[in-house]
Design an enzyme around this catalytic site. Structure first.
Site, short mmCIF file in Angstrom:
data_model
loop_
_atom_site.label_atom_id
_atom_site.label_comp_id
_atom_site.label_asym_id
_atom_site.label_seq_id
_atom_site.Cartn_x
_atom_site.Cartn_y
_atom_site.Cartn_z
N TYR A 196 -4.52 -2.16 -0.63
CA TYR A 196 -5.55 -1.19 -1.06
C TYR A 196 -6.84 -1.45 -0.29
O TYR A 196 -7.46 -0.53 0.25
CB TYR A 196 -5.78 -1.30 -2.57
CG TYR A 196 -6.83 -0.34 -3.10
CD1 TYR A 196 -6.52 0.99 -3.37
CD2 TYR A 196 -8.13 -0.76 -3.32
CE1 TYR A 196 -7.48 1.87 -3.85
CE2 TYR A 196 -9.11 0.12 -3.79
CZ TYR A 196 -8.77 1.43 -4.06
OH TYR A 196 -9.73 2.30 -4.52
N1 LIG Z 1 -11.62 4.54 -10.32
C1 LIG Z 1 -12.08 3.53 -9.62
O1 LIG Z 1 -12.43 2.48 -10.19
C2 LIG Z 1 -12.25 3.66 -8.13
C3 LIG Z 1 -13.02 2.69 -7.47
C4 LIG Z 1 -13.21 2.79 -6.10
C5 LIG Z 1 -12.63 3.81 -5.41
N2 LIG Z 1 -11.87 4.72 -6.06
C6 LIG Z 1 -11.26 5.77 -5.24
O2 LIG Z 1 -11.67 7.04 -5.72
C7 LIG Z 1 -10.64 8.00 -5.46
C8 LIG Z 1 -10.35 8.75 -6.75
O3 LIG Z 1 -9.87 7.82 -7.71
P1 LIG Z 1 -9.86 8.12 -9.28
O4 LIG Z 1 -10.35 6.90 -9.94
O5 LIG Z 1 -10.47 9.42 -9.54
O6 LIG Z 1 -8.27 8.17 -9.50
P2 LIG Z 1 -7.35 9.12 -10.41
O7 LIG Z 1 -6.03 8.44 -10.44
O8 LIG Z 1 -8.04 9.43 -11.68
O9 LIG Z 1 -7.26 10.46 -9.54
C9 LIG Z 1 -6.64 10.47 -8.29
C10 LIG Z 1 -6.07 11.86 -8.03
O10 LIG Z 1 -5.48 11.84 -6.71
C11 LIG Z 1 -4.25 12.55 -6.79
N3 LIG Z 1 -3.35 12.09 -5.71
C12 LIG Z 1 -2.77 10.88 -5.61
N4 LIG Z 1 -1.96 10.86 -4.52
C13 LIG Z 1 -2.06 12.08 -3.95
C14 LIG Z 1 -1.46 12.68 -2.81
N5 LIG Z 1 -0.57 12.00 -2.05
N6 LIG Z 1 -1.78 13.95 -2.49
C15 LIG Z 1 -2.65 14.65 -3.26
N7 LIG Z 1 -3.22 14.14 -4.37
C16 LIG Z 1 -2.94 12.87 -4.70
C17 LIG Z 1 -3.70 12.24 -8.17
O11 LIG Z 1 -2.73 13.20 -8.58
C18 LIG Z 1 -4.96 12.25 -9.02
O12 LIG Z 1 -5.22 13.55 -9.54
C19 LIG Z 1 -9.46 7.23 -4.91
O13 LIG Z 1 -9.44 7.35 -3.51
C20 LIG Z 1 -9.76 5.80 -5.32
O14 LIG Z 1 -9.16 4.87 -4.44
C21 LIG Z 1 -11.68 4.68 -7.41
#
Ligand SMILES: NC(=O)c1ccc[n+]([C@@H]2O[C@H](COP(=O)([O-])OP(=O)(O)OC[C@H]3O[C@@H](n4cnc5c(N)ncnc54)[C@H](O)[C@@H]3O)[C@@H](O)[C@H]2O)c1
Length: 252
Positions: free
Chosen positions: A156
């Site tokens: 990741y």
């Molecule tokens: N939540 C955290 O703590 C956090 C921290 C740092 C970075 N992020 C990053 O923020 C972004 C959003 O994360 P989140 O927390 O909202 O996650 P989440 O799991 O709530 O939402 C992610 C969304 O991406 C979609 N998705 C996954 N794989 C996919 C694909 N191959 N094609 C199209 N859609 C796809 C999922 O269906 C989901 O709706 C991510 O890139 C994550 O790495 C999140």
């Protein structure tokens, strides 16, 4: 931070940061194409967006597939005539495993979605923006794990370091054509992803971010506001930037 009359494209819009971003952009006046691989999550997100007075549409798309991403961009252009801004938030968390316990399937899944997916999105979005000759703005949602290592998942962290490389390189290559590309790096954000990570560690969300300087996780709306600013005229001189929005996690 008005996006009145603009067309926006948001991946991962079915949940968490992507959904909050789609909502914030719509409230700022943009028409938003909500893109995700989860059809039912998209339907719920669009209904909420419309309930808030926003306008947009959905497109089911797996960001691992270049053809599908190009078709999604074409869908926005077909409906609106142009693409002005995009936020690439689709991503997966991988698994809480040390490097020796990660297997190739996990590595490939994380790289395919988090890194190759952003590469596909940038190529389709920038290509469209260049053809319009009117510039544009793109934000990639990376992570604090793109700036420092991760004790939880090396794949990741590597994927998010890669997203910053794509962001900075694209900013260098297309700034001359007024396409701005920036990244946001959150640490913990209270979304389904964070809930999955926290519960797999046998913890609960209430204590999430306790060790951060601000003592808490960010909300998805707070991350959305950073993406909104980066796509707005207020950030017209900002490209290749990496904006930490992490409650102070990487300040140390
Ligand atoms: N939540 C955290 O703590 C956090 C921290 C740092 C970075 N992020 C990053 O923020 C972004 C959003 O994360 P989140 O927390 O909202 O996650 P989440 O799991 O709530 O939402 C992610 C969304 O991406 C979609 N998705 C996954 N794989 C996919 C694909 N191959 N094609 C199209 N859609 C796809 C999922 O269906 C989901 O709706 C991510 O890139 C994550 O790495 C999140």
């Amino acid at each position: 931070m008005s996006l009145h009359g603009k067309t926006a494209f948001v991946t991962g819009a079915g949940s968490g940061i992507g959904q909050a971003t789609a909502m914030a952009f719509a409230q700022a006046g943009a028409w938003v194409l909500l893109v995700d691989r989860d059809e039912s999550a998209l339907a719920g997100a669009l209904a909420a967006l419309r309930q808030g007075g926003g306008q947009g549409a959905t497109m089911v798309c797996d960001v691992r597939q270049g053809d599908a991403v190009r078709a999604a961009v074409a869908c926005a252009v077909q409906q609106r005539g142009a693409l002005d801004c995009a936020v690439n938030a689709a991503g997966v968390e991988g698994a809480s495993k040390t490097l020796l316990d990660e297997d190739e399937a996990l590595f490939e899944q994380v790289m395919d979605i988090n890194l190759r997916g952003v590469w596909h999105c940038l190529r389709a979005q920038i290509g469209q923006m260049l053809s319009q000759r009117a510039g544009g703005a793109i934000v990639n949602i990376a992570s604090a794990a793109g700036l420092v290592g991760s004790r939880r998942c090396a794949a990741y962290s590597a994927s998010k370091h890669g997203v910053l490389g794509l962001t900075r390189s694209a900013a260098l290559q297309y700034g001359g054509q007024r396409v701005r590309i920036n990244a946001v790096c959150p640490a913990g954000v209270s979304t389904d992803m964070a809930r999955r990570i926290v519960s797999s560690a046998g913890q609960d969300m209430a204590g999430g971010g306790r060790n951060y300087p601000l003592g808490r996780y960010s909300t998805p709306q707070e991350i959305a506001s950073g993406a909104l600013w980066l796509c707005s005229e207020g950030a017209a001189s900002t490209t290749g930037a990496v904006l930490s929005m992490d409650c102070g996690f990487t300040a140390a």
